[in-house]
Design a protein around this motif. Structure first.
Motif, PDB file in Angstrom:
ATOM      1  N   CYS A  65      41.696  31.929  39.272  1.00 14.57           N
ATOM      2  CA  CYS A  65      41.540  33.347  39.591  1.00 14.57           C
ATOM      3  C   CYS A  65      42.666  33.718  40.544  1.00 14.57           C
ATOM      4  O   CYS A  65      42.544  33.569  41.768  1.00 14.57           O
ATOM      5  N   VAL A  66      43.765  34.154  39.956  1.00 18.47           N
ATOM      6  CA  VAL A  66      44.956  34.469  40.748  1.00 18.47           C
ATOM      7  C   VAL A  66      45.419  35.899  40.469  1.00 18.47           C
ATOM      8  O   VAL A  66      45.166  36.447  39.403  1.00 18.47           O
ATOM      9  N   SER A  67      46.102  36.453  41.448  1.00 21.67           N
ATOM     10  CA  SER A  67      46.615  37.815  41.297  1.00 21.67           C
ATOM     11  C   SER A  67      47.654  37.859  40.175  1.00 21.67           C
ATOM     12  O   SER A  67      48.268  36.832  39.850  1.00 21.67           O
ATOM     13  N   PRO A  68      47.851  39.023  39.586  1.00 22.95           N
ATOM     14  CA  PRO A  68      48.758  39.133  38.441  1.00 22.95           C
ATOM     15  C   PRO A  68      50.160  38.568  38.685  1.00 22.95           C
ATOM     16  O   PRO A  68      50.762  38.017  37.767  1.00 22.95           O
ATOM     17  N   ILE A  69      50.660  38.622  39.895  1.00 25.08           N
ATOM     18  CA  ILE A  69      52.016  38.111  40.127  1.00 25.08           C
ATOM     19  C   ILE A  69      52.101  36.587  40.012  1.00 25.08           C
ATOM     20  O   ILE A  69      53.182  36.046  39.828  1.00 25.08           O
ATOM     21  N   PHE A  70      50.954  35.910  40.107  1.00 22.95           N
ATOM     22  CA  PHE A  70      50.946  34.445  39.999  1.00 22.95           C
ATOM     23  C   PHE A  70      50.447  33.931  38.653  1.00 22.95           C
ATOM     24  O   PHE A  70      50.452  32.729  38.407  1.00 22.95           O
ATOM     25  N   TYR A 113      38.881  20.798  31.892  1.00 22.28           N
ATOM     26  CA  TYR A 113      39.398  22.024  31.286  1.00 22.28           C
ATOM     27  C   TYR A 113      39.329  23.134  32.315  1.00 22.28           C
ATOM     28  O   TYR A 113      38.748  22.967  33.391  1.00 22.28           O
ATOM     29  N   SER A 114      39.956  24.250  32.012  1.00 20.76           N
ATOM     30  CA  SER A 114      39.938  25.349  32.966  1.00 20.76           C
ATOM     31  C   SER A 114      39.565  26.654  32.279  1.00 20.76           C
ATOM     32  O   SER A 114      39.743  26.819  31.075  1.00 20.76           O
ATOM     33  N   ILE A 115      39.032  27.543  33.106  1.00 22.83           N
ATOM     34  CA  ILE A 115      38.711  28.890  32.643  1.00 22.83           C
ATOM     35  C   ILE A 115      39.406  29.877  33.585  1.00 22.83           C
ATOM     36  O   ILE A 115      39.562  29.615  34.771  1.00 22.83           O
ATOM     37  N   LYS A 116      39.813  30.988  33.028  1.00 13.80           N
ATOM     38  CA  LYS A 116      40.524  31.992  33.808  1.00 13.80           C
ATOM     39  C   LYS A 116      39.594  33.175  34.026  1.00 13.80           C
ATOM     40  O   LYS A 116      39.063  33.745  33.074  1.00 13.80           O
ATOM     41  N   LEU A 117      39.390  33.505  35.299  1.00 13.50           N
ATOM     42  CA  LEU A 117      38.549  34.644  35.646  1.00 13.50           C
ATOM     43  C   LEU A 117      39.430  35.863  35.902  1.00 13.50           C
ATOM     44  O   LEU A 117      40.568  35.729  36.373  1.00 13.50           O
ATOM     45  N   ASP A 118      38.903  37.027  35.613  1.00 14.75           N
ATOM     46  CA  ASP A 118      39.633  38.257  35.864  1.00 14.75           C
ATOM     47  C   ASP A 118      39.721  38.507  37.369  1.00 14.75           C
ATOM     48  O   ASP A 118      38.700  38.605  38.055  1.00 14.75           O
TER      49      ASP A 118
END
Length: 148
Positions: free
Chosen positions: A49-54, A87-92
């Motif tokens: 869960c990272v900001s759009p720039i990352f 594994y990984s999941i990406k949160l908004d």
């Protein structure tokens, strides 16, 4: 069954995500004595869960299953894994950042449950694993915590 979360979180939301350590620890305690088969004894889910720039630096990696015992040295840590799925999941980011702690926990719980289809997709490698009962137990755990 060892069930753990690894965090990849932007600094801007560190305060909002402090609960993740306890969330992971409590989940792990609840599942540590359960066995769902012989092919999968550990699941590590990376929470991105990272900001759009990352975002370009933190892409979900393909699932990785390690069947045989393997010694790992990484970033000053040493440990062994065996019969482990990572594994990984990406949160908004915005959803997470604008949520209360309970809303964030509910969102995370739902995303973890959705991610279990990864295990289903890997059934050619992970043959002896009772995904149905694992998923049911995980759903019940989240229901007991009023998260789903």
């Amino acid at each position: 069954m060892k069930l753990a979360l690894a965090q990849y979180i932007s600094a801007e939301i560190k305060k909002e995500t402090r609960f993740l350590i306890d969330f992971s620890d409590n989940m792990e305690k609840s599942f540590i004595k359960k066995i769902y088969g012989n092919d999968l004894m550990e699941i590590v889910i990376g929470i991105i869960c990272v900001s759009p720039i990352f975002e370009q630096f933190f892409k979900p990696k393909p699932p990785k299953y390690t069947k045989e015992k393997k010694h790992i040295k990484s970033e000053g840590f040493e440990y062994e894994i065996e019969k482990c799925l990572e594994y990984s999941i990406k949160l908004d980011f915005e959803t997470f950042r604008n949520s209360s702690e309970i809303e964030a926990k509910k969102y995370l719980s739902e995303e973890i449950l959705k991610s279990l289809e990864i295990i289903e997709a890997m059934k050619s490698k992970i043959k002896d694993f009772d995904l149905i009962n694992f998923k049911k137990d995980l759903e019940n755990y989240f229901k007991e915590k009023d998260l789903i």
